[in-house]
Scaffold this active site. Sequence first.
Site, mmCIF file in Angstrom:
data_model
loop_
_atom_site.group_PDB
_atom_site.id
_atom_site.type_symbol
_atom_site.label_atom_id
_atom_site.label_comp_id
_atom_site.label_asym_id
_atom_site.label_seq_id
_atom_site.Cartn_x
_atom_site.Cartn_y
_atom_site.Cartn_z
ATOM 1 N N GLU A 37 0.832 -1.222 0.000
ATOM 2 C CA GLU A 37 0.000 0.000 0.000
ATOM 3 C C GLU A 37 0.863 1.268 0.000
ATOM 4 O OE1 GLU A 37 -3.724 0.293 1.919
ATOM 5 O OE2 GLU A 37 -4.082 -1.866 1.768
HETATM 6 N N1 COS Z 1 -6.095 12.702 -3.488
HETATM 7 C C1 COS Z 1 -6.619 13.308 -4.576
HETATM 8 N N2 COS Z 1 -5.867 13.605 -5.663
HETATM 9 C C2 COS Z 1 -4.563 13.296 -5.652
HETATM 10 C C3 COS Z 1 -3.954 12.669 -4.538
HETATM 11 C C4 COS Z 1 -4.781 12.378 -3.417
HETATM 12 N N3 COS Z 1 -4.276 11.781 -2.329
HETATM 13 N N4 COS Z 1 -2.635 12.488 -4.802
HETATM 14 C C5 COS Z 1 -2.424 12.971 -6.033
HETATM 15 N N5 COS Z 1 -3.583 13.462 -6.540
HETATM 16 C C6 COS Z 1 -3.765 14.087 -7.847
HETATM 17 C C7 COS Z 1 -2.822 15.282 -8.012
HETATM 18 O O1 COS Z 1 -3.421 16.457 -7.512
HETATM 19 C C8 COS Z 1 -2.664 15.319 -9.504
HETATM 20 O O2 COS Z 1 -3.790 15.937 -10.105
HETATM 21 P P1 COS Z 1 -3.640 16.877 -11.402
HETATM 22 O O3 COS Z 1 -3.359 15.929 -12.526
HETATM 23 O O4 COS Z 1 -4.950 17.553 -11.492
HETATM 24 O O5 COS Z 1 -2.491 17.806 -11.108
HETATM 25 C C9 COS Z 1 -2.662 13.851 -9.921
HETATM 26 O O6 COS Z 1 -3.357 13.159 -8.865
HETATM 27 C C10 COS Z 1 -1.268 13.276 -10.093
HETATM 28 O O7 COS Z 1 -0.580 13.517 -8.864
HETATM 29 P P2 COS Z 1 1.020 13.461 -8.733
HETATM 30 O O8 COS Z 1 1.650 14.225 -9.865
HETATM 31 O O9 COS Z 1 1.400 13.808 -7.324
HETATM 32 O O10 COS Z 1 1.279 11.905 -8.990
HETATM 33 P P3 COS Z 1 2.608 11.078 -9.025
HETATM 34 O O11 COS Z 1 2.622 10.268 -10.264
HETATM 35 O O12 COS Z 1 3.794 11.953 -8.719
HETATM 36 O O13 COS Z 1 2.394 10.015 -7.847
HETATM 37 C C11 COS Z 1 2.503 9.135 -5.643
HETATM 38 C C12 COS Z 1 2.222 10.350 -6.533
HETATM 39 C C13 COS Z 1 3.957 8.693 -5.686
HETATM 40 C C14 COS Z 1 2.151 9.586 -4.234
HETATM 41 C C15 COS Z 1 1.582 7.970 -6.059
HETATM 42 O O14 COS Z 1 1.985 7.459 -7.313
HETATM 43 C C16 COS Z 1 1.554 6.850 -5.058
HETATM 44 O O15 COS Z 1 0.846 6.890 -4.049
HETATM 45 N N6 COS Z 1 2.344 5.764 -5.305
HETATM 46 C C17 COS Z 1 2.316 4.581 -4.482
HETATM 47 C C18 COS Z 1 1.289 3.654 -4.997
HETATM 48 C C19 COS Z 1 1.104 2.487 -4.103
HETATM 49 O O16 COS Z 1 0.699 2.645 -2.959
HETATM 50 N N7 COS Z 1 1.396 1.284 -4.604
HETATM 51 C C20 COS Z 1 1.274 0.107 -3.842
HETATM 52 C C21 COS Z 1 0.304 -0.821 -4.477
HETATM 53 S S1 COS Z 1 -1.326 -0.483 -4.080
HETATM 54 S S2 COS Z 1 -1.699 -1.880 -2.753
#
Ligand code: COS
Length: 373
Positions: A353
């Site tokens: 996660e």
């Molecule tokens: N809630 C709502 N919107 C969100 C958000 C949240 N928590 N986090 C990001 N967003 C939105 C951003 O605002 C952005 O929107 P816009 O396109 O309008 O600007 C969009 O989503 C992309 O966000 P961002 O550029 O921050 O995305 P990244 O690709 O840099 O990824 C992380 C951010 C690294 C935090 C994300 O990819 C992540 O959580 N990775 C881990 C995934 C994971 O947990 N994997 C394990 C398997 S799942 S069991």
Amino acid sequence: MIVDTAREIADEKILPRRAELDEKNEFPTDILQDMARADLFGIFVPEQYGGFGGGCFEIVLALEQLARGCVGVATSYAASALGIFPVLIAGSESMKEKYMPDIAAGRKWAAFGLTEANAGSDASGVQTTAVLDGDEWVLNGTKQWITNGGESQIYSIVAITDPSKGARGASIFIVEDGDPGFSYGKKENKMGIRASATRELIMNDCRIPRDRLVGRQGTGFITVMKTLDVSRPGIASLGVGLAQAALDEAVTYAKQRIQFGKPIISFQAVQHMLADMAIQLEAARALVYAAARHIDNNPRNMSKASSMCKVFATDMAMKVTTDAVQVLGGYGYMKEYPVEKMMRDAKILQIYEGTNQIQRNVVGQELNREYTI
Ligand code: COS
């Protein structure tokens, strides 16, 4: 009531079986059915769909107790909630009416299909595709390391519907067990949480009805992020329950083990280890409860609290379980005592996660956003 019920399941159903489930890499179908009979699957489901209308805080309470028994079993429960959150967060009314009553009753379980061979921390790097063909979506791709894969009936699958739009080109679909073109890979052989089932989900021209799209096309990434914001405190609480179990074992052992003519708990070196374990555990528990309450009260501002508690509680669980093995010494390293399993189970909490490195990224990004100078 939630704590008592989950604790009873942990004590009566999980504890007597955990070593065997771990040894045999066996999915605890019957224990999940016991949890369903105890109404634990309805905790987070709104009342209009047959649940109790609880939120993140109630899930955290249940998972903490279940994890005292076995993190593998508790993970199977948590992964079902994770798998259905996208429907709760973004699904249409008719989709909720279709799926939520079965989830609330524990008649069906869910799973979350995001991770792929080349998309783990980089959640927007998903390569599975979904193309509309008449009244059906056609999905192609393989999901990797999916908890509850092959055991659940309902799968939230993240797929790309518009490759030119990056994160804005992802959508979520419900794929059901038995859908044409949908199959499972082999069950993975894991270091820990061996009672949980982890498999590939394979979609080979998998055809599903058009109305299985969750929410609007192109909003999948945002729904994934919101889903993880709500579910990560659950992983944190698995760390709290696990660490509590490890501390219980360590203190009990230290009171019984005689060396140099005294119980080893009377030596300050051991006492200080136990004290640090207890202090870290209580701090983590307080942070997880506070984060869960914050999330229930601030659905638009969840990320920082969610990631903070996930990091703190799961790093704590790794440390506390490792120290528990140390307190038990040679016995702790042997399978006849439960702490070596606890240490193996703890490791995944820092990884799944969202790794704890990704959680720190989220906290850092939120701080950067909050402070305007
Ligand atoms: N809630 C709502 N919107 C969100 C958000 C949240 N928590 N986090 C990001 N967003 C939105 C951003 O605002 C952005 O929107 P816009 O396109 O309008 O600007 C969009 O989503 C992309 O966000 P961002 O550029 O921050 O995305 P990244 O690709 O840099 O990824 C992380 C951010 C690294 C935090 C994300 O990819 C992540 O959580 N990775 C881990 C995934 C994971 O947990 N994997 C394990 C398997 S799942 S069991």
